[in-house]
Design a protein around this motif. Structure first.
Motif, PDB file in Angstrom:
ATOM      1  N   PHE A  91       0.821  -1.209   0.000  1.00  0.00           N
ATOM      2  CA  PHE A  91       0.000   0.000   0.000  1.00  0.00           C
ATOM      3  C   PHE A  91       0.862   1.270   0.000  1.00  0.00           C
ATOM      4  O   PHE A  91       0.421   2.309  -0.477  1.00  0.00           O
ATOM      5  N   THR A  92       2.063   1.190   0.540  1.00  0.00           N
ATOM      6  CA  THR A  92       2.985   2.337   0.479  1.00  0.00           C
ATOM      7  C   THR A  92       3.403   2.613  -0.958  1.00  0.00           C
ATOM      8  O   THR A  92       3.451   3.770  -1.405  1.00  0.00           O
ATOM      9  N   ILE A  93       3.687   1.550  -1.709  1.00  0.00           N
ATOM     10  CA  ILE A  93       4.009   1.701  -3.141  1.00  0.00           C
ATOM     11  C   ILE A  93       2.817   2.303  -3.877  1.00  0.00           C
ATOM     12  O   ILE A  93       2.960   3.232  -4.684  1.00  0.00           O
ATOM     13  N   LEU A  94       1.633   1.776  -3.583  1.00  0.00           N
ATOM     14  CA  LEU A  94       0.406   2.260  -4.222  1.00  0.00           C
ATOM     15  C   LEU A  94       0.150   3.731  -3.878  1.00  0.00           C
ATOM     16  O   LEU A  94      -0.267   4.518  -4.733  1.00  0.00           O
ATOM     17  N   SER A  95       0.422   4.092  -2.627  1.00  0.00           N
ATOM     18  CA  SER A  95       0.246   5.473  -2.174  1.00  0.00           C
ATOM     19  C   SER A  95       1.154   6.428  -2.941  1.00  0.00           C
ATOM     20  O   SER A  95       0.731   7.528  -3.343  1.00  0.00           O
ATOM     21  N   THR A  96       2.382   6.009  -3.176  1.00  0.00           N
ATOM     22  CA  THR A  96       3.345   6.838  -3.917  1.00  0.00           C
ATOM     23  C   THR A  96       2.886   7.046  -5.359  1.00  0.00           C
ATOM     24  O   THR A  96       2.960   8.162  -5.900  1.00  0.00           O
ATOM     25  N   ILE A  97       2.399   5.969  -5.979  1.00  0.00           N
ATOM     26  CA  ILE A  97       1.904   6.059  -7.362  1.00  0.00           C
ATOM     27  C   ILE A  97       0.698   6.989  -7.432  1.00  0.00           C
ATOM     28  O   ILE A  97       0.617   7.852  -8.322  1.00  0.00           O
TER      29      ILE A  97
END
Length: 343
Positions: A91-97
């Motif tokens: 979800f951190t990766i998704l948040s950055t995107i």
């Protein structure tokens, strides 16, 4: 027949409609549910309502059954590691995107926070029961996740946000003290009541889920009332909303696929696979909303991803029920056939 279908539909999805109408009511008349309004939500809804939710959670925890599942510790350990280690990373990766696409910083934090939440008790268990999976694992694992989430979610968020909450307004110790008094203590009292007043608790518990849902709707209403009164309509474009919708849909489908094929590769029993898939991919609104509001009291945008994720997991779960029922029937046959050949 048509009237029956409509009634069944409303009984299934009334809470989803309730979220929509709560936001509409807050937009029309925000003064009633704001901090200065006659409802006094900071005491009646946010404090008392949160205490009631976790008091009922404490009453519903069957500690004696938790001990019986020690032999299935590997399944519970896998789900908790997935929920509190792998999900926050994804979800951190998704948040950055999402932030790079929309520049919605607070909503991006909400996506990150969503990854740290535990799985829901009622939603996951309902889908697992409907499909025919191992409901005991779903119930007990979700209960365990709710308890762990109370402690782990603030710690994970504190680490992921670089050691600060709400722009430095609340210290980590302050948040832990607030969570202890409004969440952990009611859970403990609920356990006490369950042990020493079982007859009273057994009469109340059939209504617990309905009570929790009404408190959550009230919480959503007063939260948006305060936001609309202070800031006016949210600065959230339709394109931003569509991107968030697609983002949350994709991550849910991705989690379901990853969990399913991981279970198949690991030769997990078919019934247990169903429980793992839906406990690992779903997030709790009941636990998540009060925790996020306590950590981020002034930032309503942070709760938006959770308010979208919860209805979507119900819709996806219902849509996939028949597909997983067919798979479970075939998988059980293959499983028993394989076992009989070994014997």
């Amino acid at each position: 027949m048509i009237a029956f279908d409509r009634q069944t539909h409303l009984s299934k999805y009334w809470f989803l409609y309730g979220i929509f109408f709560s936001i509409i009511l807050a937009f029309i008349y925000p003064e009633f549910g704001s901090t200065e309004g006659p409802l006094k939500p900071e005491w009646t809804i946010k404090l008392l309502g949160t205490i009631i939710i976790f008091l009922l959670n404490g009453c519903s925890i069957r500690s004696e059954e938790l001990y019986r599942t020690v032999l299935q510790y590997r399944i519970h350990l896998f789900i908790q590691i997935f929920s509190f280690i792998i999900c926050p990373f994804l979800f951190t990766i998704l948040s950055t995107i999402y932030r790079s696409l929309t520049y919605q910083y607070q909503v991006a934090i909400g996506i990150k926070a969503l990854g740290t939440l535990p799985s829901p008790v009622s939603t996951a268990a309902y889908v697992v029961r409907a499909i025919g999976g191992n409901e005991a694992i779903a119930m007990l694992n979700s209960t365990l996740g709710s308890l762990l989430g109370t402690m782990l979610t603030p710690i994970l968020l504190y680490m992921m946000l670089g050691g600060t909450f709400s722009g430095g307004q609340h210290s980590f110790i302050h948040v832990l003290i607030s969570l202890s008094s409004t969440i952990l203590m009611p859970i403990g009292i609920g356990q006490f009541l369950r042990v020493y007043f079982p007859l009273v608790i057994n009469r109340v518990m059939p209504y617990a889920n309905t009570i929790n849902n009404w408190i959550l709707l009230s919480n959503i209403y007063v939260t948006f009332c305060q936001t609309f009164k202070q800031h006016g309509p949210l600065h959230f474009t339709f394109i931003d909303f569509l991107i968030l919708l697609m983002t949350i849909f994709c991550i849910q489908i991705f989690l379901i696929i990853v969990l399913f094929f991981t279970c198949r590769k690991s030769h997990v029993r078919p019934n247990d696979t169903i429980a793992i898939v839906f406990c690992g991919s779903q997030k709790s609104l009941t636990s998540g909303m009060p925790i996020l509001q306590m950590i981020f009291p002034e930032n309503i945008s942070i709760t938006i991803p959770l308010l979208i994720y919860h209805p979507m997991q119900i819709i996806i779960g219902n849509y996939l029920t028949s597909t997983f029922q067919r798979w479970l029937k075939d998988a059980k046959y293959d499983w028993h056939h394989r076992i009989s050949r070994r014997v």
